[in-house]
Design a protein around this motif. Structure first.
Motif, mmCIF file in Angstrom:
data_model
loop_
_atom_site.group_PDB
_atom_site.id
_atom_site.type_symbol
_atom_site.label_atom_id
_atom_site.label_comp_id
_atom_site.label_asym_id
_atom_site.label_seq_id
_atom_site.Cartn_x
_atom_site.Cartn_y
_atom_site.Cartn_z
ATOM 1 N N ALA A 59 0.811 -1.214 0.410
ATOM 2 C CA ALA A 59 0.267 0.180 -0.216
ATOM 3 C C ALA A 59 0.742 1.155 0.105
ATOM 4 N N GLU A 60 1.723 1.400 0.765
ATOM 5 C CA GLU A 60 2.904 2.501 1.229
ATOM 6 C C GLU A 60 3.671 2.329 -0.362
ATOM 7 N N THR A 61 4.180 1.783 -0.762
ATOM 8 C CA THR A 61 4.565 1.398 -2.445
ATOM 9 C C THR A 61 3.149 2.437 -3.618
ATOM 10 N N PHE A 62 2.536 1.778 -3.474
ATOM 11 C CA PHE A 62 1.006 2.537 -4.696
ATOM 12 C C PHE A 62 0.981 4.063 -4.383
ATOM 13 N N LEU A 63 1.277 4.019 -2.756
ATOM 14 C CA LEU A 63 0.832 5.713 -2.219
ATOM 15 C C LEU A 63 1.615 6.672 -2.701
ATOM 16 N N ASN A 64 2.827 6.244 -2.678
ATOM 17 C CA ASN A 64 4.359 6.720 -3.378
ATOM 18 C C ASN A 64 4.660 7.005 -4.474
ATOM 19 N N VAL A 65 4.305 5.802 -5.256
ATOM 20 C CA VAL A 65 3.440 6.257 -7.292
ATOM 21 C C VAL A 65 2.978 7.316 -7.101
ATOM 22 N N LEU A 66 1.348 6.633 -6.966
ATOM 23 C CA LEU A 66 0.582 7.300 -7.299
ATOM 24 C C LEU A 66 0.420 8.755 -6.228
ATOM 25 N N ARG A 67 1.313 9.377 -6.078
ATOM 26 C CA ARG A 67 2.116 10.181 -5.246
ATOM 27 C C ARG A 67 2.492 11.392 -5.944
ATOM 28 N N LEU A 68 3.492 10.571 -6.718
ATOM 29 C CA LEU A 68 4.338 11.312 -7.845
ATOM 30 C C LEU A 68 3.624 11.237 -9.541
ATOM 31 N N ILE A 69 2.822 10.454 -9.687
ATOM 32 C CA ILE A 69 1.900 10.278 -10.849
ATOM 33 C C ILE A 69 0.375 11.951 -11.089
ATOM 34 N N GLN A 70 0.285 12.222 -9.471
ATOM 35 C CA GLN A 70 -0.504 12.799 -9.374
ATOM 36 C C GLN A 70 0.387 14.459 -9.310
ATOM 37 N N ASN A 71 1.319 14.148 -8.711
ATOM 38 C CA ASN A 71 2.234 15.647 -8.655
ATOM 39 C C ASN A 71 2.110 15.409 -10.217
#
Length: 153
Positions: A59-71
C-alpha cells in the motif's frame, strides 16, 4: 487495445493525475496501521468482484507511486538486482559521469567490470544513497544545533 505508455516515457496527463488522485485517496483511507494488512475489493472487466489483500508495504509503495503521478511526475522502477551503467548511476545520484567514475575508482561505491564497462548493482547504489542521505541529515542536525547554541535561532 491501447498502446501501453510507461511514466518513464511521458509526463502524466490530466486524466492520469486525476485518476491517481482518486485512487490515492481511496488507498490512503484504508491504510492506517502499519501492522495490519487491509483488504481491497475490486471488480474485473466481467463485473466479478475480487478481494485483494493489501499489505502495508504494498500500500505504501502504491501511495508513493500515485503521489508521483498526482504531482505530474514521471518515474522509473528499478529492481534491486538491476545492473546500472555509469551514466544511469550518475543520473540517479545527480552527479556527472566523470565524478561518478572518480567515486568508483576511490572505492566509495562497489562496481564490477563487464568487459571494459563498469556496472553498478542497483542495490549497492541505493545503499550508498541511503548512507549519503543519512550523513547529510546528521550534518544538518549538527548545524542546526550549533545555530541554537550560538543563539542564531
Amino acid at each position: 487495445m491501447a498502446k501501453s505508455m510507461a511514466f518513464a516515457d511521458h509526463i502524466p496527463s490530466e486524466i492520469d493525475v486525476e485518476a491517481a488522485s482518486q485512487l490515492r485517496k481511496v488507498l490512503a483511507s484504508i491504510v492506517d496501521d502499519p501492522n495490519t494488512d487491509n483488504s481491497l475489493s475490486l471488480v474485473d472487466n466481467e463485473g466479478k468482484p475480487a478481494q485483494v489483500v493489501l499489505t502495508h508495504a504494498i500500500a505504501e509503495t502504491f501511495l508513493n507511486v500515485l503521489r508521483l503521478i498526482q504531482n505530474g511526475q514521471g518515474f522509473h522502477l528499478i529492481p534491486h538486482d538491476a545492473e546500472l551503467s555509469t551514466q544511469q548511476s550518475a543520473d540517479l545520484l545527480n552527479v556527472s559521469r566523470p565524478h561518478l567514475i572518480k567515486m568508483l575508482e576511490a572505492g566509495n561505491l562497489n562496481f564490477h567490470l563487464v568487459g571494459t564497462h563498469r556496472k553498478i548493482k542497483a542495490k549497492d547504489l541505493f545503499e550508498y544513497m541511503k548512507a549519503r542521505d543519512d550523513d547529510r541529515e546528521k550534518a544538518l542536525k549538527e548545524l542546526a544545533m550549533n545555530d541554537v547554541e550560538l543563539g542564531l535561532i
